[in-house]
Scaffold this active site. Structure first.
Site, mmCIF file in Angstrom:
data_model
loop_
_atom_site.group_PDB
_atom_site.id
_atom_site.type_symbol
_atom_site.label_atom_id
_atom_site.label_comp_id
_atom_site.label_asym_id
_atom_site.label_seq_id
_atom_site.Cartn_x
_atom_site.Cartn_y
_atom_site.Cartn_z
ATOM 1 N N GLY A 62 -10.063 -13.303 -26.964
ATOM 2 C CA GLY A 62 -9.838 -12.568 -25.591
ATOM 3 C C GLY A 62 -10.872 -12.714 -24.695
ATOM 4 N N CYS A 89 -12.828 -15.305 -32.958
ATOM 5 C CA CYS A 89 -13.617 -15.066 -31.531
ATOM 6 C C CYS A 89 -13.656 -13.652 -31.365
ATOM 7 C CB CYS A 89 -12.848 -15.995 -30.649
ATOM 8 S SG CYS A 89 -14.262 -16.199 -29.322
ATOM 9 N N TYR A 90 -12.909 -13.254 -30.196
ATOM 10 C CA TYR A 90 -13.064 -11.703 -29.814
ATOM 11 C C TYR A 90 -12.661 -10.958 -31.093
ATOM 12 C CZ TYR A 90 -11.862 -7.320 -27.292
ATOM 13 O OH TYR A 90 -11.704 -6.306 -26.605
ATOM 14 N N HIS A 176 -12.708 -21.214 -32.915
ATOM 15 C CA HIS A 176 -11.322 -21.366 -32.903
ATOM 16 C C HIS A 176 -10.617 -22.298 -33.925
ATOM 17 C CE1 HIS A 176 -10.859 -18.674 -29.235
ATOM 18 N NE2 HIS A 176 -12.180 -19.114 -28.889
ATOM 19 N N GLU A 178 -7.741 -22.429 -34.404
ATOM 20 C CA GLU A 178 -6.161 -23.037 -33.965
ATOM 21 C C GLU A 178 -6.224 -24.129 -32.733
ATOM 22 O OE1 GLU A 178 -8.069 -20.360 -33.065
ATOM 23 O OE2 GLU A 178 -7.728 -19.794 -31.110
ATOM 24 N N ASP A 235 16.080 -27.468 -24.594
ATOM 25 C CA ASP A 235 16.391 -26.183 -24.877
ATOM 26 C C ASP A 235 18.067 -25.894 -24.314
ATOM 27 O OD1 ASP A 235 13.568 -25.939 -25.525
ATOM 28 O OD2 ASP A 235 13.292 -25.126 -23.391
ATOM 29 N N LYS A 376 8.986 -24.792 -29.017
ATOM 30 C CA LYS A 376 9.641 -26.146 -28.669
ATOM 31 C C LYS A 376 9.729 -27.043 -30.001
ATOM 32 C CE LYS A 376 10.262 -28.071 -24.659
ATOM 33 N NZ LYS A 376 11.095 -27.288 -23.707
#
Ligand code: XMP
Length: 520
Positions: A62, A89-90, A176, A178, A235, A376
């Site tokens: 954040g 992180c945050y 991070h 991710e 989609d 997706k």
């Protein structure tokens, strides 16, 4: 017990503190095989309970400082639920602050690629080497870990890069895990999900196909019809295919050609719909109407507004001719619906689909969104199982306003022809080189500016076409893609030789930020 989604599927909840990578964390969990959802940061323990089989909570990154007034904090009681927590992180700083540690403005901010030394024997890092590359983005730092916590990783600047309290199953990392710039990040996340949270890794998007078809079949009464607008994108085509499976010929598909589609796209969409055995196809060639409305319009936002408004008008007109319709099906996917990060302003907000906003209300129809919880890549997996052609499934994203956003100034018939031809060449050459799947998008833009050309002894002025190719994970940020020189040469030669009215081909080499992906 009845859970929110009616299943006992194991899941991870990601508390959104406004970080730009919140969706990436959720995607990484799902890619590993654990279903995950993004929830508001202030979720209560009772609400967590309603989700059912929650195996772990992840606190996202954040933009704020945990010690600032008004900074988002989680409910303290979440840490007493005996559900494992991973702070990122945050989230790492929050965990420190909540458990009695000290967070301060760091003497040095750490941004970008760094090296982290792993110390001790954390369950998170047991399979990793002792030094790893990690992506950092923080100004604050945990100065002292809370009581009961031990430090498990240290950065180059000697800051606490990870800490944990294994008894309480609380873990956190300053970097991070991710993002792809932390190459072993996925493994760390997987170790957390497996070794700490005890996940079974049983999430397979394809398993939900039956559930989605059943839901639609149960929702729509036997005498009711559903309309579904398709654009040719994966989609909306997948949505149509699911509804078709559920209610057969009570599905009516509306496909509007606004004249700004890619070369051959109209035929591809119609052919794909036929292959899905969709019987009621309402195809509208509205290209002349759109081009007339765009005449003399130079401003990009104005062009988008006109296209959006006219699209709704044509759609309404077409839908009005179909009797007994009760539902509108839309191909909204999870990131369309749950905003996070900078745009989400710290809470998970619902946003309407930006291309056809307001349609259901205007038409007085109820909405069906079978893909609303999927990413997706998950939609693509389902599309494959439903037999959609790979030309639809793997096609690059394409904006709703079509080629209008790739034409500078007025959309004239000439510039539209150039744009269509040049885009087809770029696409064809990327495919031929086997690089189409390596980029997020690769396309051609037509400028109003001209360049003087020579052909034999004659001089003539022609348009400038700009080639843009980018890699990206979600379209929010993007890196410009270094097109191999031979491919660039082939594209450039073909465009100037084959597309009449083009004299110069240029190459866009700026990432996002600062430049958006589409120019106009
Ligand atoms: P930008 O240009 O904002 O684009 O960096 C990010 C991604 O979104 C696509 N894009 C749009 N998609 N309607 C859409 O459906 C739009 O108006 C629109 N504008 C941009 C763009 O192609 C890229 O993938």
């Amino acid at each position: 017990m009845t859970t929110r989604d009616g299943t006992t599927r194991e899941k991870v909840l990601i508390l959104d503190f406004g970080g730009q990578y919140t969706h990436l964390i959720a995607r990484r969990c799902r890619e590993a095989g654990v279903y995950s959802e993004i929830v508001p940061f202030n979720i209560s323990p009772e609400e967590v309970g309603r989700y059912g089989n929650v195996k772990a909570l992840i606190f996202s990154g954040g933009p704020r400082s945990v010690y600032e007034d008004g900074a988002p904090h989680p409910n303290r009681e979440l840490l007493e639920l005996n559900i494992p927590v991973l702070g990122i992180c945050y989230g790492h700083q929050l965990l420190a602050e909540k458990c009695g540690g000290r967070v301060v403005r760091g003497s040095k901010a750490e941004y970008g690629r760094t090296t982290v030394n792993l110390v001790g024997d954390s369950k998170l890092f047991s399979t990793l080497p002792k030094r790893i590359e990690a992506w950092m983005s923080h100004g604050d730092a945990v100065l002292e870990p809370p009581e009961g916590f031990k430090v498990t990783a240290v950065s180059e600047d000697n800051l606490i890069a990870a800490m944990e309290n294994p008894e309480k199953r609380l873990y956190s990392v300053q970097f991070h895990v991710e993002v792809k710039h932390t190459p072993l990040g996925r493994e760390i996340l997987r170790n957390f999900l497996k070794n700490v949270a005890g996940c079974k890794f049983d999430w397979r998007p394809l398993d939900t196909l039956g559930e989605m078809v059943r839901n639609v079949a149960e929702t729509v009464a036997e005498y009711e019809k559903v309309i579904c607008g398709v654009s040719g994108g994966v989609d909306s085509m997948t949505t149509a295919a699911i509804i078709q499976r559920a209610i057969g010929d009570r599905l009516h598909v509306i496909f509007i050609d606004h004249g700004l589609l890619r070369k051959g796209e109209r035929e591809l969409v119609l052919e794909s719909l036929r292959r899905l055995q969709i019987e009621n196809i309402h195809f509208v060639d509205a290209s002349r109407e759109f081009l007339t409305a765009l005449k003399g319009v130079r401003d990009s936002e104005e062009k988008r507004r006109i296209i959006g408004r006219l699209f709704v008008e044509v759609f309404e007109r077409t839908a009005a001719d179909i009797d007994g319709v009760k539902y509108l099906a839309q191909g909204t996917i999870y990131p369309d619906r749950v905003e996070s990060g900078a745009t989400g302003a710290l809470t998970s907000l619902i946003k309407s689909h930006h291309n056809v906003a307001g349609l259901p209300e205007r038409l007085g129809l109820k909405l069906i969104e079978p893909l609303k919880d999927l990413y997706k890549d998950e939609v693509r997996e389902i599309a494959r199982a439903l037999g959609l052609p790979s030309s639809v499934i793997d096609r690059h994203p394409f904006p709703g306003p079509g080629l209008a956003v790739r034409i500078e100034g007025e959309v004239t018939a000439e510039k539209l022809r150039i744009c269509q031809e040049a885009n087809a060449i770029v696409e064809e050459e990327f495919r031929r080189a086997g690089l189409y799947g390596s980029v997020w998008q690769a396309f051609a833009v037509v400028l109003d500016s001209r360049w003087v050309g020579v052909k034999g002894d004659a001089r003539s002025v022609g348009h400038i076409v700009v080639i843009r190719a980018v890699t990206s994970e979600d379209g929010m940020t993007a890196d410009w893609y270094p097109i191999p020189a031979e491919l660039m040469d082939r594209i450039s030669r073909r465009i100037t030789n084959e597309v009449e009215g083009v004299v110069m081909v240029a190459y866009a080499i700026t990432s996002k930020p600062p430049a958006t992906i589409e120019p106009y």
